[in-house]
Design a protein around this motif. Structure first.
Motif, short mmCIF file in Angstrom:
data_model
loop_
_atom_site.label_atom_id
_atom_site.label_comp_id
_atom_site.label_asym_id
_atom_site.label_seq_id
_atom_site.Cartn_x
_atom_site.Cartn_y
_atom_site.Cartn_z
N THR A 1 0.85 -1.19 0.00
CA THR A 1 0.00 0.00 0.00
C THR A 1 0.88 1.25 0.00
OG1 THR A 1 -0.11 0.23 2.41
CG2 THR A 1 -1.75 -1.23 1.36
N GLU B 1 -6.87 -3.02 6.91
CA GLU B 1 -7.66 -2.32 5.91
C GLU B 1 -8.76 -1.45 6.51
OE1 GLU B 1 -10.17 -3.33 1.88
OE2 GLU B 1 -8.70 -4.76 2.61
N LYS C 1 -15.19 0.31 0.10
CA LYS C 1 -14.86 0.93 -1.18
C LYS C 1 -14.48 2.41 -1.04
CE LYS C 1 -17.57 -1.99 -4.25
NZ LYS C 1 -18.63 -2.02 -5.25
N ASN D 1 -12.39 3.54 1.10
CA ASN D 1 -11.00 3.62 1.52
C ASN D 1 -10.11 3.41 0.29
OD1 ASN D 1 -8.42 3.25 2.50
ND2 ASN D 1 -9.01 1.86 4.13
N ASP E 1 -6.69 1.26 0.68
CA ASP E 1 -6.70 -0.15 1.12
C ASP E 1 -5.83 -0.34 2.36
OD1 ASP E 1 -8.45 -0.99 -0.90
OD2 ASP E 1 -6.79 -1.26 -2.30
N HIS E 2 -5.73 0.70 3.16
CA HIS E 2 -4.92 0.69 4.40
C HIS E 2 -5.63 1.68 5.32
CE1 HIS E 2 -0.62 0.23 6.03
NE2 HIS E 2 -1.28 0.93 6.95
#
Length: 130
Positions: A3, A47, A88, A90, A93-94
């Motif tokens: 990420t 996540e 979705k 975010n 993805d972290h």
């Protein structure tokens, strides 16, 4: 693939880091709403809020509280906003918590859906069983 936050942690991507510990990192947002806009993230790529271990979540909250006070001292904002997105919403993805100094004329705003103001019974029904 790592990420963006992992790449910042490993110094593959340059960032203005404000805080770092074995569990948490805070750095300047590269596309800030206002100067002082920071992201507070776990070092590991959890996540969402649900994924965060309690110890890491507690440190993020403590860092947020400390940075809040420091941002108020430095920028004298009219307020501070905290924004945290999951699923979705975010894009990194972290897990990351935005902390944003706010000013009366910053034009950052909340845009809601068009469902409008709801009466108490509609709200009660929509939340039944939650």
């Amino acid at each position: 693939m790592a990420t963006i936050v992992e790449q910042i942690v490993s110094r593959e991507i340059e960032a203005v880091i404000i805080y770092e510990s074995p569990n948490v990192i805070a750095f300047a947002d590269h596309d800030p709403i206002n100067f002082g806009h920071l992201l507070i993230c776990p070092i590991l790529p959890y996540e969402s809020l649900i994924d965060l271990p309690e110890l890491v979540h507690a440190e993020i909250q403590q860092v947020a509280k400390d940075l809040y006070a420091r941002l108020v001292t430095k920028y004298k904002p009219d307020g501070i906003s905290f924004i945290q997105n999951n699923g979705k919403c975010n894009e990194l993805d972290h897990y990351h918590l935005h902390i944003v100094p706010r000013f009366d004329d910053d034009r950052f705003g909340w845009v809601s859906s068009n469902i409008g103001v709801q009466n108490i019974e509609v709200l009660r029904t929509s939340l039944a069983g939650l």
